[in-house]
Design a protein around this motif. Structure first.
Motif, PDB file in Angstrom:
ATOM      1  N   GLU A 101       0.810  -1.220   0.000  1.00 43.86           N
ATOM      2  CA  GLU A 101       0.000   0.000   0.000  1.00 43.86           C
ATOM      3  C   GLU A 101       0.844   1.272   0.000  1.00 43.86           C
ATOM      4  O   GLU A 101       0.310   2.369   0.104  1.00 43.86           O
ATOM      5  CB  GLU A 101      -0.931   0.009   1.211  1.00 43.86           C
ATOM      6  CG  GLU A 101      -1.997  -1.054   1.149  1.00 43.86           C
ATOM      7  CD  GLU A 101      -3.009  -0.931   2.269  1.00 43.86           C
ATOM      8  OE1 GLU A 101      -3.178   0.178   2.823  1.00 43.86           O
ATOM      9  OE2 GLU A 101      -3.646  -1.949   2.587  1.00 43.86           O
ATOM     10  N   ARG A 103       3.760   3.861  -1.700  1.00 42.42           N
ATOM     11  CA  ARG A 103       4.432   4.348  -2.911  1.00 42.42           C
ATOM     12  C   ARG A 103       5.373   5.468  -2.502  1.00 42.42           C
ATOM     13  O   ARG A 103       5.003   6.354  -1.734  1.00 42.42           O
ATOM     14  CB  ARG A 103       3.417   4.860  -3.911  1.00 42.42           C
ATOM     15  CG  ARG A 103       4.015   5.415  -5.187  1.00 42.42           C
ATOM     16  CD  ARG A 103       2.880   5.777  -6.141  1.00 42.42           C
ATOM     17  NE  ARG A 103       3.340   6.524  -7.273  1.00 42.42           N
ATOM     18  CZ  ARG A 103       3.833   5.994  -8.389  1.00 42.42           C
ATOM     19  NH1 ARG A 103       3.949   4.688  -8.495  1.00 42.42           N
ATOM     20  NH2 ARG A 103       4.209   6.757  -9.393  1.00 42.42           N
ATOM     21  N   SER A 120      -1.150   2.675  -7.811  1.00 42.81           N
ATOM     22  CA  SER A 120      -2.435   2.762  -7.116  1.00 42.81           C
ATOM     23  C   SER A 120      -2.302   2.711  -5.589  1.00 42.81           C
ATOM     24  O   SER A 120      -3.313   2.733  -4.892  1.00 42.81           O
ATOM     25  CB  SER A 120      -3.342   1.620  -7.584  1.00 42.81           C
ATOM     26  OG  SER A 120      -2.726   0.372  -7.286  1.00 42.81           O
ATOM     27  N   ALA A 121      -1.083   2.632  -5.083  1.00 42.00           N
ATOM     28  CA  ALA A 121      -0.898   2.539  -3.630  1.00 42.00           C
ATOM     29  C   ALA A 121      -1.513   3.762  -2.949  1.00 42.00           C
ATOM     30  O   ALA A 121      -1.254   4.897  -3.348  1.00 42.00           O
ATOM     31  CB  ALA A 121       0.578   2.429  -3.288  1.00 42.00           C
ATOM     32  N   PRO A 122      -2.336   3.543  -1.911  1.00 44.14           N
ATOM     33  CA  PRO A 122      -3.061   4.655  -1.289  1.00 44.14           C
ATOM     34  C   PRO A 122      -2.233   5.517  -0.329  1.00 44.14           C
ATOM     35  O   PRO A 122      -2.652   6.607   0.030  1.00 44.14           O
ATOM     36  CB  PRO A 122      -4.191   3.955  -0.535  1.00 44.14           C
ATOM     37  CG  PRO A 122      -3.657   2.596  -0.229  1.00 44.14           C
ATOM     38  CD  PRO A 122      -2.750   2.240  -1.379  1.00 44.14           C
ATOM     39  N   GLN A 123      -1.062   5.033   0.085  1.00 39.10           N
ATOM     40  CA  GLN A 123      -0.243   5.804   1.018  1.00 39.10           C
ATOM     41  C   GLN A 123       1.069   6.164   0.333  1.00 39.10           C
ATOM     42  O   GLN A 123       1.636   5.353  -0.395  1.00 39.10           O
ATOM     43  CB  GLN A 123       0.004   5.001   2.298  1.00 39.10           C
ATOM     44  CG  GLN A 123      -1.309   4.645   2.991  1.00 39.10           C
ATOM     45  CD  GLN A 123      -1.090   4.060   4.359  1.00 39.10           C
ATOM     46  OE1 GLN A 123      -0.393   4.638   5.185  1.00 39.10           O
ATOM     47  NE2 GLN A 123      -1.696   2.913   4.612  1.00 39.10           N
ATOM     48  N   THR A 124       1.535   7.380   0.575  1.00 45.80           N
ATOM     49  CA  THR A 124       2.727   7.839  -0.127  1.00 45.80           C
ATOM     50  C   THR A 124       3.723   8.524   0.803  1.00 45.80           C
ATOM     51  O   THR A 124       3.359   9.067   1.847  1.00 45.80           O
ATOM     52  CB  THR A 124       2.371   8.847  -1.240  1.00 45.80           C
ATOM     53  OG1 THR A 124       1.702   9.963  -0.644  1.00 45.80           O
ATOM     54  CG2 THR A 124       1.506   8.229  -2.321  1.00 45.80           C
ATOM     55  N   THR A 150       1.900  10.406   3.798  1.00 44.21           N
ATOM     56  CA  THR A 150       0.439  10.426   3.836  1.00 44.21           C
ATOM     57  C   THR A 150      -0.041   9.036   4.206  1.00 44.21           C
ATOM     58  O   THR A 150       0.159   8.101   3.453  1.00 44.21           O
ATOM     59  CB  THR A 150      -0.152  10.779   2.472  1.00 44.21           C
ATOM     60  OG1 THR A 150       0.829  11.275   1.602  1.00 44.21           O
ATOM     61  CG2 THR A 150      -1.212  11.820   2.570  1.00 44.21           C
ATOM     62  N   GLY A 151      -0.630   8.932   5.395  1.00 41.03           N
ATOM     63  CA  GLY A 151      -1.170   7.673   5.870  1.00 41.03           C
ATOM     64  C   GLY A 151      -0.332   7.068   6.979  1.00 41.03           C
ATOM     65  O   GLY A 151       0.865   7.354   7.101  1.00 41.03           O
TER      66      GLY A 151
END
Length: 169
Positions: A101, A103, A120-124, A150-151
């Motif tokens: 999840e 990136r 598409s990973a939701p956390q960066t 983020t996340g």
């Protein structure tokens, strides 16, 4: 171990040349035994490059000099990302989400954009590759860097990342 700086440098250069010669004859995927177990020759070479760079930063700091980062940091950035499972495992920490999840979106010293992980990973984690490499080698605290997480997984990565075997923790 010699005390004369010229002898130390000569010794280092000789060891580097011997290591390069030994690795040049191996397939990049050949196993090399090191520390925690086998790794590919390519990973072994990348890890040695990372260690040389990180300890070089220590020398710059000691001398009060500022290093010049180049795009060769790509190897260190990649290793820092690839070593995340080990970093969590070795510290006995369970990531708050699957590492798939995450990136990384990094800007190289030359201004190129480097990414690691799925689009598409939701956390960066975004920021400079130089800062990511320093955080992953524990030469800079994440809070002193320009990295933006983020996340919860991304925040956890910034405090857990380690691109090498151990720091005694």
């Amino acid at each position: 171990m010699p005390d004369d700086p010229a002898e130390v440098l000569d010794n280092w250069r000789g060891s580097r040349a011997a290591s390069f010669e030994a690795m040049a004859g191996l397939d990049p995927k050949s196993p090399v035994i090191w520390g925690d177990g086998p790794m590919t020759c390519r990973s072994f070479a990348t890890a040695r490059l990372m260690e040389t760079w990180a300890h070089g930063l220590d020398c710059f700091t000691t001398l009060g000099a500022e290093p010049v980062d180049t795009d060769r940091l790509r190897h260190v950035a990649h290793l820092g990302f690839r070593a995340l499972p080990y970093a969590f495992r070795s510290q006995g920490i369970t990531p708050p989400a699957s590492l798939s999840e995450l990136r990384l979106e990094l800007t190289s010293p030359s201004g190129q954009f480097w990414t690691y992980g799925e689009n598409s990973a939701p956390q960066t984690i975004t920021g400079s590759a130089a800062h990511w490499c320093r955080v992953a080698t524990r030469r800079m605290a994440a809070e002193d860097s320009d990295l933006l997480a983020t996340g919860p997984l991304a925040r956890s990565v910034l405090s857990t990342a380690r691109a090498y075997l151990s720091d005694g923790a």
